[in-house]
Scaffold this motif. Structure first.
Motif, PDB file in Angstrom:
ATOM      1  N   ASN A  97       0.824  -1.213   0.000  1.00  0.00           N
ATOM      2  CA  ASN A  97       0.000   0.000   0.000  1.00  0.00           C
ATOM      3  C   ASN A  97       0.857   1.261   0.000  1.00  0.00           C
ATOM      4  OD1 ASN A  97      -2.804  -0.569  -0.168  1.00  0.00           O
ATOM      5  ND2 ASN A  97      -2.756  -1.464   1.869  1.00  0.00           N
ATOM      6  N   LEU A  98       1.938   1.244   0.764  1.00  0.00           N
ATOM      7  CA  LEU A  98       2.827   2.407   0.802  1.00  0.00           C
ATOM      8  C   LEU A  98       3.425   2.684  -0.576  1.00  0.00           C
ATOM      9  CD1 LEU A  98       4.730   1.765   4.167  1.00  0.00           C
ATOM     10  CD2 LEU A  98       3.226   3.709   3.686  1.00  0.00           C
ATOM     11  N   LEU A  99       3.884   1.627  -1.252  1.00  0.00           N
ATOM     12  CA  LEU A  99       4.529   1.803  -2.553  1.00  0.00           C
ATOM     13  C   LEU A  99       3.519   2.119  -3.655  1.00  0.00           C
ATOM     14  CD1 LEU A  99       7.363  -0.881  -2.415  1.00  0.00           C
ATOM     15  CD2 LEU A  99       7.541   1.586  -2.168  1.00  0.00           C
ATOM     16  N   GLN A 100       2.297   1.607  -3.529  1.00  0.00           N
ATOM     17  CA  GLN A 100       1.256   1.977  -4.506  1.00  0.00           C
ATOM     18  C   GLN A 100       0.945   3.463  -4.395  1.00  0.00           C
ATOM     19  OE1 GLN A 100      -1.383  -1.942  -5.642  1.00  0.00           O
ATOM     20  NE2 GLN A 100      -2.114  -0.718  -3.937  1.00  0.00           N
ATOM     21  N   ASP A 101       0.817   3.956  -3.157  1.00  0.00           N
ATOM     22  CA  ASP A 101       0.537   5.378  -2.960  1.00  0.00           C
ATOM     23  C   ASP A 101       1.695   6.236  -3.462  1.00  0.00           C
ATOM     24  OD1 ASP A 101      -1.908   4.814  -1.833  1.00  0.00           O
ATOM     25  OD2 ASP A 101      -1.206   4.943   0.236  1.00  0.00           O
ATOM     26  N   TYR A 102       2.907   5.776  -3.226  1.00  0.00           N
ATOM     27  CA  TYR A 102       4.093   6.562  -3.579  1.00  0.00           C
ATOM     28  C   TYR A 102       4.322   6.619  -5.090  1.00  0.00           C
ATOM     29  CZ  TYR A 102       8.960   8.178  -3.529  1.00  0.00           C
ATOM     30  OH  TYR A 102      10.122   8.890  -3.739  1.00  0.00           O
ATOM     31  N   THR A 103       4.135   5.501  -5.760  1.00  0.00           N
ATOM     32  CA  THR A 103       4.446   5.419  -7.197  1.00  0.00           C
ATOM     33  C   THR A 103       3.240   5.676  -8.089  1.00  0.00           C
ATOM     34  OG1 THR A 103       3.964   3.044  -7.302  1.00  0.00           O
ATOM     35  CG2 THR A 103       6.239   3.692  -6.754  1.00  0.00           C
ATOM     36  N   GLY A 104       2.032   5.493  -7.553  1.00  0.00           N
ATOM     37  CA  GLY A 104       0.838   5.578  -8.380  1.00  0.00           C
ATOM     38  C   GLY A 104       0.591   4.336  -9.209  1.00  0.00           C
ATOM     39  N   ILE A 105       1.415   3.299  -9.019  1.00  0.00           N
ATOM     40  CA  ILE A 105       1.261   2.037  -9.750  1.00  0.00           C
ATOM     41  C   ILE A 105       0.413   1.085  -8.916  1.00  0.00           C
ATOM     42  CG2 ILE A 105       2.459   0.010 -10.669  1.00  0.00           C
ATOM     43  CD1 ILE A 105       4.944   1.823 -11.040  1.00  0.00           C
ATOM     44  N   ILE A 106      -0.690   0.619  -9.483  1.00  0.00           N
ATOM     45  CA  ILE A 106      -1.558  -0.333  -8.791  1.00  0.00           C
ATOM     46  C   ILE A 106      -1.211  -1.745  -9.268  1.00  0.00           C
ATOM     47  CG2 ILE A 106      -3.939  -1.058  -8.336  1.00  0.00           C
ATOM     48  CD1 ILE A 106      -3.144   1.693  -7.157  1.00  0.00           C
ATOM     49  N   GLN A 107      -0.899  -2.601  -8.316  1.00  0.00           N
ATOM     50  CA  GLN A 107      -0.550  -3.986  -8.633  1.00  0.00           C
ATOM     51  C   GLN A 107      -1.818  -4.823  -8.677  1.00  0.00           C
ATOM     52  OE1 GLN A 107       2.361  -4.748  -9.554  1.00  0.00           O
ATOM     53  NE2 GLN A 107       3.575  -3.013  -8.824  1.00  0.00           N
ATOM     54  N   GLN A 108      -2.185  -5.280  -9.888  1.00  0.00           N
ATOM     55  CA  GLN A 108      -3.444  -6.006 -10.028  1.00  0.00           C
ATOM     56  C   GLN A 108      -3.424  -7.364  -9.326  1.00  0.00           C
ATOM     57  OE1 GLN A 108      -6.055  -5.579 -13.383  1.00  0.00           O
ATOM     58  NE2 GLN A 108      -4.383  -4.695 -14.570  1.00  0.00           N
ATOM     59  N   TRP A 109      -2.231  -7.916  -9.111  1.00  0.00           N
ATOM     60  CA  TRP A 109      -2.139  -9.178  -8.371  1.00  0.00           C
ATOM     61  C   TRP A 109      -1.914  -8.951  -6.874  1.00  0.00           C
ATOM     62  CZ3 TRP A 109      -4.014 -13.484 -10.070  1.00  0.00           C
ATOM     63  CH2 TRP A 109      -4.065 -13.727 -11.440  1.00  0.00           C
ATOM     64  N   GLY A 110      -2.028  -7.702  -6.437  1.00  0.00           N
ATOM     65  CA  GLY A 110      -1.927  -7.410  -5.015  1.00  0.00           C
ATOM     66  C   GLY A 110      -0.616  -7.886  -4.417  1.00  0.00           C
ATOM     67  N   ILE A 111      -0.712  -8.533  -3.264  1.00  0.00           N
ATOM     68  CA  ILE A 111       0.501  -8.974  -2.566  1.00  0.00           C
ATOM     69  C   ILE A 111       0.970 -10.352  -3.025  1.00  0.00           C
ATOM     70  CG2 ILE A 111      -0.026  -7.607  -0.512  1.00  0.00           C
ATOM     71  CD1 ILE A 111      -0.889 -10.229   0.878  1.00  0.00           C
ATOM     72  N   LEU A 112       0.265 -10.959  -3.978  1.00  0.00           N
ATOM     73  CA  LEU A 112       0.665 -12.289  -4.435  1.00  0.00           C
ATOM     74  C   LEU A 112       1.967 -12.211  -5.232  1.00  0.00           C
ATOM     75  CD1 LEU A 112      -2.471 -14.266  -5.683  1.00  0.00           C
ATOM     76  CD2 LEU A 112      -1.297 -14.428  -3.503  1.00  0.00           C
ATOM     77  N   THR A 113       2.955 -12.966  -4.812  1.00  0.00           N
ATOM     78  CA  THR A 113       4.200 -13.067  -5.573  1.00  0.00           C
ATOM     79  C   THR A 113       4.481 -14.516  -5.961  1.00  0.00           C
ATOM     80  OG1 THR A 113       5.474 -13.198  -3.510  1.00  0.00           O
ATOM     81  CG2 THR A 113       5.267 -11.022  -4.537  1.00  0.00           C
ATOM     82  N   GLY A 114       3.635 -15.455  -5.521  1.00  0.00           N
ATOM     83  CA  GLY A 114       3.792 -16.855  -5.903  1.00  0.00           C
ATOM     84  C   GLY A 114       3.344 -17.085  -7.333  1.00  0.00           C
ATOM     85  N   ILE A 115       3.638 -18.279  -7.861  1.00  0.00           N
ATOM     86  CA  ILE A 115       3.390 -18.500  -9.286  1.00  0.00           C
ATOM     87  C   ILE A 115       2.035 -19.138  -9.574  1.00  0.00           C
ATOM     88  CG2 ILE A 115       5.867 -18.727  -9.701  1.00  0.00           C
ATOM     89  CD1 ILE A 115       5.414 -21.716 -10.151  1.00  0.00           C
ATOM     90  N   ARG A 116       1.293 -19.556  -8.550  1.00  0.00           N
ATOM     91  CA  ARG A 116       0.045 -20.304  -8.784  1.00  0.00           C
ATOM     92  C   ARG A 116      -1.161 -19.646  -8.116  1.00  0.00           C
ATOM     93  NH1 ARG A 116       4.143 -24.020  -8.596  1.00  0.00           N
ATOM     94  NH2 ARG A 116       4.062 -25.638 -10.201  1.00  0.00           N
TER      95      ARG A 116
END
Length: 497
Positions: A97-116
């Motif tokens: 959330n901090l980095l989304q607010d700072y960069t303006g980039i919204i991560q559509q996969w949220g906090i998921l970093t796994g492959i499945r």
């Protein structure tokens, strides 16, 4: 981008924070002690009264400051490991959330970093959660966008229509057979793949070990009366070996494996068009194998040359038509979004050329800078499109597949994937790859046979995963295939005994 992170004493949190940071910046360096940095973040973690609370404050040298927090309720009977997972989940939630607010980039996969990602949705639905509640959980707890949740649900629905007994296949196995040779090595590749020219001795020795593994594994499966769901020949490029060698290999498989006529799917990865010949297609036809891959990656000759694929676009088209004429009724093709020098115009052209062939299935990959690849080692040489253009190319792929009758049936994600997107497999009705579903959803053991083949053993009762890998280079494999065969059988004995 240099980060200074304060308030984190447990080193087990360092890697998850690094992975989230990498979603926003290509080059990140995280320091967990006072040092020069572009961004500083101070975290405060509290565990009390049945909840975990994390608050973070981000600041930079220009005077920007932003705070975010999140609280997660936990039960009193959680184990130490479960509490750690809850703290990690809450921490990366706040970091994202901090980095989304700072960069303006919204991560559509949220906090998921796994492959499945779809495995998570399968799990919740199997536990009896309604689709609505599962979707709400994915959105609120993992910050996944509505668009990606709908994609996940489409894939889960499709998988259960293709393999209605998906959740009941834990007492069967699938087989992956790795043949580690290719005509040349592609610049983005990290698979076990050795140039076949000039290594004939290695090929002969390797095939001897591979035949041994197939015989011993088949013998054990027959003794234990364990059925095989699918068999997948990968690599490398399995059609790099000669037609005669292919013929002997499939003959060995048919003699050794139990119930070959009942195996649901046999696939041979013929990805490099420059390995396909009439003789080899005749061998495939002889052994009733009609599911193959012929992978263009791109329909632009300059791109193919740049990434080290020593075949032309025309050769891809010619070999596709040859395979079709010789009875290959289920052909998959791979395309890659974001190859060096390609933008929307070039990718749209590749889609228009794909339309002329209409393969039964199509996997749309997003380029990933894999750590050991030639492309990653020489990034300055391989210029790729930016995040917004990559996202637009993916949107074009989604629209094109919908318009042409393809349905998404599996997806996976990779680290360092451009745009933090995904790889999606699409298929026409009834042409989905069962093996791809099995390997992604981890509902049964996949036994890896051959050089560089990785096994993933899933305990049929507990679901516990045990991973095991054969050596990646032919010489090491040739020296030790008996040992690795015995070691795999011992694991299987413990699981199925």
């Amino acid at each position: 981008m240099r980060f200074n992170i304060n308030g984190i004493s447990d080193e087990r949190f360092h890697r998850p924070l690094q992975l989230i940071s990498n979603l926003f910046y290509e080059e990140t360096e995280l320091k967990f002690e006072e040092s020069e940095a572009d961004i500083s973040i101070v975290f405060q973690i509290e565990e009390k009264n049945g909840s975990i609370s994390v608050r973070g404050t981000l600041s930079d040298a220009k005077g920007y400051e932003q705070a975010a927090g999140h609280e997660k309720v936990i039960s009193d009977d959680l184990s130490e490991k479960e509490v750690f997972k809850a703290v990690k989940h809450t921490l990366v939630y706040v970091h994202l959330n901090l980095l989304q607010d700072y960069t303006g980039i919204i991560q559509q996969w949220g906090i998921l970093t796994g492959i499945r990602p779809t495995k998570l949705l399968h799990k919740k639905l199997r536990e009896g959660m309604s689709k609505e509640k599962a979707h709400q959980m994915l959105k609120e707890e993992y910050l996944i966008s509505d668009e990606k949740i709908q994609l996940m649900q489409r894939i889960v629905d499709r998988q259960l229509s293709v393999v209605p007994d998906l959740y009941d296949l834990s007492k069967e196995v699938s087989i992956y057979i790795g043949i580690p040779f290719c005509p040349t090595k592609c610049a983005y590749c990290t698979f076990p793949a050795y140039a076949i020219g000039g290594r004939q001795g290695s090929v002969d020795s390797f095939l001897g070990g591979l035949h041994y593994e197939i015989r011993e594994m088949g013998k054990w499966l027959k003794e234990k009366n364990i059925k095989i769901t699918t068999v997948y020949y990968g690599g490398g490029t399995p059609t790099s070996i000669t037609a005669e060698e292919m013929d002997m290999l499939y003959e060995e498989m048919n003699a050794a494996f139990p119930g070959v006529d009942q195996i649901r799917e046999l696939t041979v990865e013929a990805g490099r068009p420059d390995t396909i010949t009439e003789d080899k297609l005749n061998v495939l036809k002889k052994w009733n194998i009609d599911r193959i891959s012929i992978n263009p990656q791109s329909y632009i000759d300059e791109t193919l040359k740049a990434i080290g694929r020593h075949h032309s676009v025309q050769e891809t088209i010619d070999k596709f038509h040859l395979a079709r004429q010789m009875g290959m009724n289920n052909i998959n093709m791979d395309l890659i979004i974001g190859l060096p020098g390609e933008g929307i115009k070039e990718f749209d052209y590749t889609l228009s050329e794909t339309e002329k062939l209409m393969p039964e299935s199509l996997t749309v990959h997003t380029l990933s800078f894999k750590r050991a690849s030639e492309m990653t080692r020489n990034k300055q040489k391989y210029k790729v499109a930016g995040r917004k253009e990559i996202e637009e190319m993916m949107e074009h792929a989604v629209k094109w597949t919908d318009e042409h009758g393809y349905t998404p049936y599996y997806l996976y994600r990779q680290k360092n994937i451009l745009g933090n997107l995904e790889n999606v497999g699409y298929a026409l009705e009834g042409q989905d790859s069962i093996y791809n579903i099995m390997i992604m959803e981890e509902q049964q053991s996949i036994i890896g046979i051959g050089c560089g083949a990785a096994s993933k053993f899933i305990h049929p009762e507990t679901g516990k995963i045990t991973q095991f890998a054969n050596p990646k280079d032919p010489k090491s494999y040739n020296d030790s295939f008996e040992h690795y065969t015995e070691a795999k059988i011992k694991i299987l004995e413990e699981m199925f005994g």
